[in-house]
Write an enzyme that holds these catalytic residues in place. Structure first.
Site, short mmCIF file in Angstrom:
data_model
loop_
_atom_site.label_atom_id
_atom_site.label_comp_id
_atom_site.label_asym_id
_atom_site.label_seq_id
_atom_site.Cartn_x
_atom_site.Cartn_y
_atom_site.Cartn_z
N ARG A 259 -11.34 -3.11 -0.88
CA ARG A 259 -10.61 -3.76 -1.94
C ARG A 259 -10.55 -5.21 -1.52
NH1 ARG A 259 -6.37 1.01 -3.25
NH2 ARG A 259 -8.12 2.49 -3.62
N ARG A 274 -2.24 -3.66 4.33
CA ARG A 274 -3.08 -4.43 3.27
C ARG A 274 -4.44 -4.98 3.80
NH1 ARG A 274 -1.73 -4.97 -1.64
NH2 ARG A 274 0.22 -4.60 -1.20
N GLU A 348 3.80 2.70 0.09
CA GLU A 348 2.81 3.61 -0.70
C GLU A 348 1.81 3.97 0.22
OE1 GLU A 348 1.29 1.76 -4.39
OE2 GLU A 348 -0.17 3.24 -4.39
N SER A 351 -1.43 7.91 -4.29
CA SER A 351 -1.31 7.74 -5.69
C SER A 351 -1.83 9.09 -6.59
CB SER A 351 -1.82 6.38 -6.21
OG SER A 351 -1.44 5.91 -7.29
N ARG A 389 -3.10 3.23 6.43
CA ARG A 389 -1.68 3.39 6.13
C ARG A 389 -1.23 4.72 6.56
NH1 ARG A 389 -0.08 0.81 0.12
NH2 ARG A 389 -1.20 -1.19 0.83
#
Length: 424
Positions: A259, A274, A348, A351, A389
């Site tokens: 990403r 991130r 988060e 998802s 994460r």
RNA sequence: GGAGAGAUGGCUGAGUGGCCGAUAGCGCCGGCUUGCUAAGCCGGUGUACUCCGCAAGGGGUACCGAGGGUUCGAAUCCCUCUCUCUCCGCCA
């Protein structure tokens, strides 16, 4: 992508759906263009039809007649070609617009502008109260030499990292546990390409909207690094007509994810929250076009992820993502957020989305129903476990005063039977 | 990277300029025959868009790996690209 016939039939619904998602779309302009394309199409089909029969007559005519007849056809053809050029320009424009029309969100999607208005629907576990000053995952990583962000940045720029020693092993343990659990539930494990053609990115709904978030190869190769295994797995049956009897297809894939995180400068800069690259186990379901079945799958895939978090003994909550925080492709999305002590908040980690036809129509992914009718599939996906994460949550939640980290029972078999890592 | 061969419908596989949306076989669906099964016989069997029709259905157009070109007319000829296979080279 929505069916243009659906947009024609329900323009107000589509317009309202876009508004709920805070996405600007001019449905009327699309319908006007659609009408134009169809009208010109009728004209062209008619001209071609005349052209074909005229050609046939030339073939049957005596040889002496042919040059004269052919000469007439030449003029007809020029007119046709001009219309065809116009038509394909209009069609291309229409497709561009259609690719940007968002899917209609479900009624159960809450109104809201951004993630602050997502609605919590479930909470499991209680964030631990520490009787010592807890370290964040970076401090724990430094303490045990598990994480090296400095060299990561030197090698690959900011938001890149090395995992070392037991943390590298733990990453593998987490992912393998997640994978095994899904295989036990009947999902077919897959190893997949993470470099895909850009039409696959369009097909899964990431392009054109998310071009900025994906790494692309240069002009020598029309390839992009995927942000999730959802992309290659969902596109696996691109352009196929599946046997309806073979649905649902349930897949689970472990892949690296890339990403660019464009536009996030200064956000979550510390640590592994991130990052540009991580590993993830992803679940994907392809099934028949039945909203009730899609909805049932949606609950199932959320539950699959919850079970992993429960096995990891990590407090989490599930949120129903509001319209403004929903992407263009989704009908509905549930995010699972796991407690992260350093953030003093849920972050988060999962998802779960259902798309109905949106992806499948772009991918031309269809099936034949029992009556023999060809229909567009429904697709869904959810994270099972995402490495960086999940590691943050495990380290920070299960740390002890001495800096060691207790391993939940579920992970011990994957860590050589050890009960903790980082013990001095 | 070099040399060559190929890409046609669910599959196999014909088709080198008009009679080809496409022969044939297999598969599949329906029917007939038949104690049952097998075999046999007859018929049907792509996708998309669009127009007409209340509908059943019918008409038109496009699609033979993709994109361009030649031609009145292209699965068929030309160009570019992609992919597959074989051989050689290199290599995890």
């Amino acid at each position: 992508m929505l069916d243009i016939k659906f947009i024609r039939a329900e323009p107000a619904l589509v317009q309202a759906g876009a508004a709920k998602k805070r996405i600007a779309v001019d449905v009327d302009a699309i319908l006007a263009l659609d009408k134009q394309v169809r009208e010109l199409g009728v004209v062209i089909d008619d001209m071609r039809s005349r052209q074909k029969s005229a050609s046939k007559r030339i073939g049957e005519a005596p040889a002496a007649e042919r040059p004269r007849l052919a000469e007439e056809q030449k003029r007809e053809k020029a007119a046709l070609q001009e219309q065809e050029r116009e038509h394909s320009a209009l069609q291309a424009r229409l497709r561009e617009l259609l690719l940007r029309v968002p899917n209609v969100p479900a009624a159960e999607v809450p109104e809201g502008r951004d993630d602050s208005e997502n609605v919590e629907v479930k909470r499991w576990g209680t964030p631990r109260s520490f009787d010592f000053e807890p370290r964040d995952h970076i401090a724990l990583g430094e303490l045990h030499d598990w994480i090296d962000v400095e060299r990561g940045a030197r090698i690959a720029g900011s938001r890149n990292y090395f995992l070392k020693g037991d943390l590298s092993l733990l990453e593998g343990a987490v992912l393998r546990f997640a994978l095994d659990r899904m295989v036990a539930k009947g999902f077919l494990p897959m190893s997949v390409p993470t470099l895909v053609r850009s039409d696959v990115m369009v097909g899964t709904g990431y392009f054109p909207g998310g071009v900025e978030q994906a790494y692309r190869c240069d002009e020598r190769d029309d390839l992009c690094l995927v942000g999730t295994a959802e992309v290659p797995v969902t596109a696996y049956h691109q352009d196929e007509i599946l046997d309806g009897q073979s649905l649902p297809r349930k897949y689970v894939a472990w892949s690296s994810c890339y990403r660019r995180e464009a536009g996030t400068y200064g956000k979550d800069t510390r640590g592994l929250y991130r990052v540009h690259q991580f590993q993830k186990v992803e679940q994907v379901i392809v099934d028949v076009a039945d909203p009730a079945r899609s909805l049932a799958h949606h609950h199932d895939i959320v539950r699959n992820a919850e079970e992993v978090l429960e096995a990891f003994e990590l407090p989490y909550r599930v949120v129903n993502v509001c319209g403004g925080d929903l992407g263009a492709p989704q009908v509905q999305k549930f995010d699972i957020e796991t407690w992260m002590p350093s953030r003093r908040a849920y972050g988060e980690t999962h998802s779960a989305s259902r798309f109905h036809e949106y992806q499948a129509r772009r991918l031309n992914l269809r099936y034949r129903d029992p009556e023999g009718v060809v229909r567009v599939c429904h697709t869904l996906n959810n994270t099972v476990a995402a490495s960086a994460r999940m590691l943050i949550a495990l380290l920070e939640n299960h740390q002890e005063a001495d800096g060691s980290v207790r391993l939940p029972a579920a992970l011990r078999p994957y860590m050589g039977g050890r009960e903790r890592i980082g013990a001095r």
